[in-house]
Design an enzyme around this catalytic site. Sequence first.
Site, PDB file in Angstrom:
ATOM      1  CG  PHE A 153       3.919   4.915   4.959  1.00 27.45           C
ATOM      2  CD1 PHE A 153       4.735   3.924   4.446  1.00 27.45           C
ATOM      3  CD2 PHE A 153       4.000   6.190   4.406  1.00 27.45           C
ATOM      4  CE1 PHE A 153       5.613   4.168   3.401  1.00 27.45           C
ATOM      5  CE2 PHE A 153       4.875   6.456   3.357  1.00 27.45           C
ATOM      6  CZ  PHE A 153       5.686   5.438   2.853  1.00 27.45           C
ATOM      7  NE  ARG A 189       9.787   1.476 -10.120  1.00 26.31           N
ATOM      8  CZ  ARG A 189       9.487   1.833  -8.878  1.00 26.31           C
ATOM      9  NH1 ARG A 189       9.425   0.922  -7.918  1.00 26.31           N
ATOM     10  NH2 ARG A 189       9.248   3.091  -8.571  1.00 26.31           N
ATOM     11  CE1 TYR A 240       8.949  -1.734   0.734  1.00 26.62           C
ATOM     12  CE2 TYR A 240       8.166  -3.287   2.383  1.00 26.62           C
ATOM     13  CZ  TYR A 240       8.129  -2.783   1.091  1.00 26.62           C
ATOM     14  OH  TYR A 240       7.271  -3.317   0.161  1.00 26.62           O
ATOM     15  CD  GLU A 243      14.611  -3.699  -3.477  1.00 29.76           C
ATOM     16  OE1 GLU A 243      14.076  -4.176  -4.505  1.00 29.76           O
ATOM     17  OE2 GLU A 243      14.262  -2.600  -2.995  1.00 29.76           O
ATOM     18  CB  THR A 263       3.847   3.807  -5.671  1.00 33.45           C
ATOM     19  OG1 THR A 263       5.133   3.659  -6.256  1.00 33.45           O
ATOM     20  CG2 THR A 263       3.878   3.277  -4.247  1.00 33.45           C
TER      21      THR A 263
HETATM   22  P1  CMP Z   1       6.614  -0.481  -2.470  1.00 32.21           P
HETATM   23  O1  CMP Z   1       6.935  -0.351  -3.899  1.00 32.21           O
HETATM   24  O2  CMP Z   1       6.643  -1.846  -1.872  1.00 32.21           O
HETATM   25  O3  CMP Z   1       7.608   0.455  -1.636  1.00 32.21           O
HETATM   26  C1  CMP Z   1       7.243   1.111  -0.452  1.00 32.21           C
HETATM   27  C2  CMP Z   1       5.811   0.905  -0.118  1.00 32.21           C
HETATM   28  O4  CMP Z   1       5.281   1.795   0.839  1.00 32.21           O
HETATM   29  C3  CMP Z   1       4.963   1.140  -1.336  1.00 32.21           C
HETATM   30  O5  CMP Z   1       5.138   0.110  -2.254  1.00 32.21           O
HETATM   31  C4  CMP Z   1       3.582   1.271  -0.751  1.00 32.21           C
HETATM   32  O6  CMP Z   1       2.897   0.040  -0.679  1.00 32.21           O
HETATM   33  C5  CMP Z   1       3.881   1.761   0.657  1.00 32.21           C
HETATM   34  N1  CMP Z   1       3.364   3.108   0.833  1.00 32.21           N
HETATM   35  C6  CMP Z   1       3.674   4.198   0.138  1.00 32.21           C
HETATM   36  N2  CMP Z   1       2.987   5.261   0.598  1.00 32.21           N
HETATM   37  C7  CMP Z   1       2.219   4.815   1.622  1.00 32.21           C
HETATM   38  C8  CMP Z   1       1.282   5.418   2.482  1.00 32.21           C
HETATM   39  N3  CMP Z   1       1.000   6.722   2.401  1.00 32.21           N
HETATM   40  N4  CMP Z   1       0.688   4.650   3.402  1.00 32.21           N
HETATM   41  C9  CMP Z   1       0.991   3.340   3.499  1.00 32.21           C
HETATM   42  N5  CMP Z   1       1.870   2.696   2.700  1.00 32.21           N
HETATM   43  C10 CMP Z   1       2.468   3.433   1.767  1.00 32.21           C
END
Ligand code: CMP
Length: 143
Positions: free
Chosen positions: A57, A85, A49, A126, A91
Amino acid sequence: MEKTFLMVKPDGVQRALIGEIVSRFEKKGFQLVGAKLMSISKELAETHYGEHKERPFFGDLVDFITSGPVFAMVWQGENVVALARQMMGATNPKDGTPGTIRGDYSLAVNRNVIHGSDSNESAEREIGLFFKDEELVEYSKLM
Ligand code: CMP
């Protein structure tokens, strides 16, 4: 063959959604070429990440993804990065279309059940982080 990295997150594993999620990609016609149930170290989470490091976050994200087992997968097939996707949905599940995985199974952006690579470059990176080459299989061309 195009490949992508998908991961059922700790909330999805705990809620027993692995089978349902695998089934959706199988029925679509993609091939599973690697899979493992595993715990993610803090180091791997921070690398995976890394692009979100400056986000407020980030700490919660790393804590969450390391909080329980995940189911890491590599899938292959035509246009699999973009189509996976689409099948995952937005998301933020509150924008998630019903019929998508997040749209059907989650309500919160920080508990959105599944991760999927957002581009071919991310997929390559990844897959390399989570799998060794010898952990990926090749399918018979006879069937
Ligand atoms: P993912 O596709 O795993 O990639 C990054 C992750 O960050 C996303 O999914 C979310 O689960 C997480 N995410 C994105 N925005 C927020 C937020 N505002 N607060 C907490 N987690 C977040």
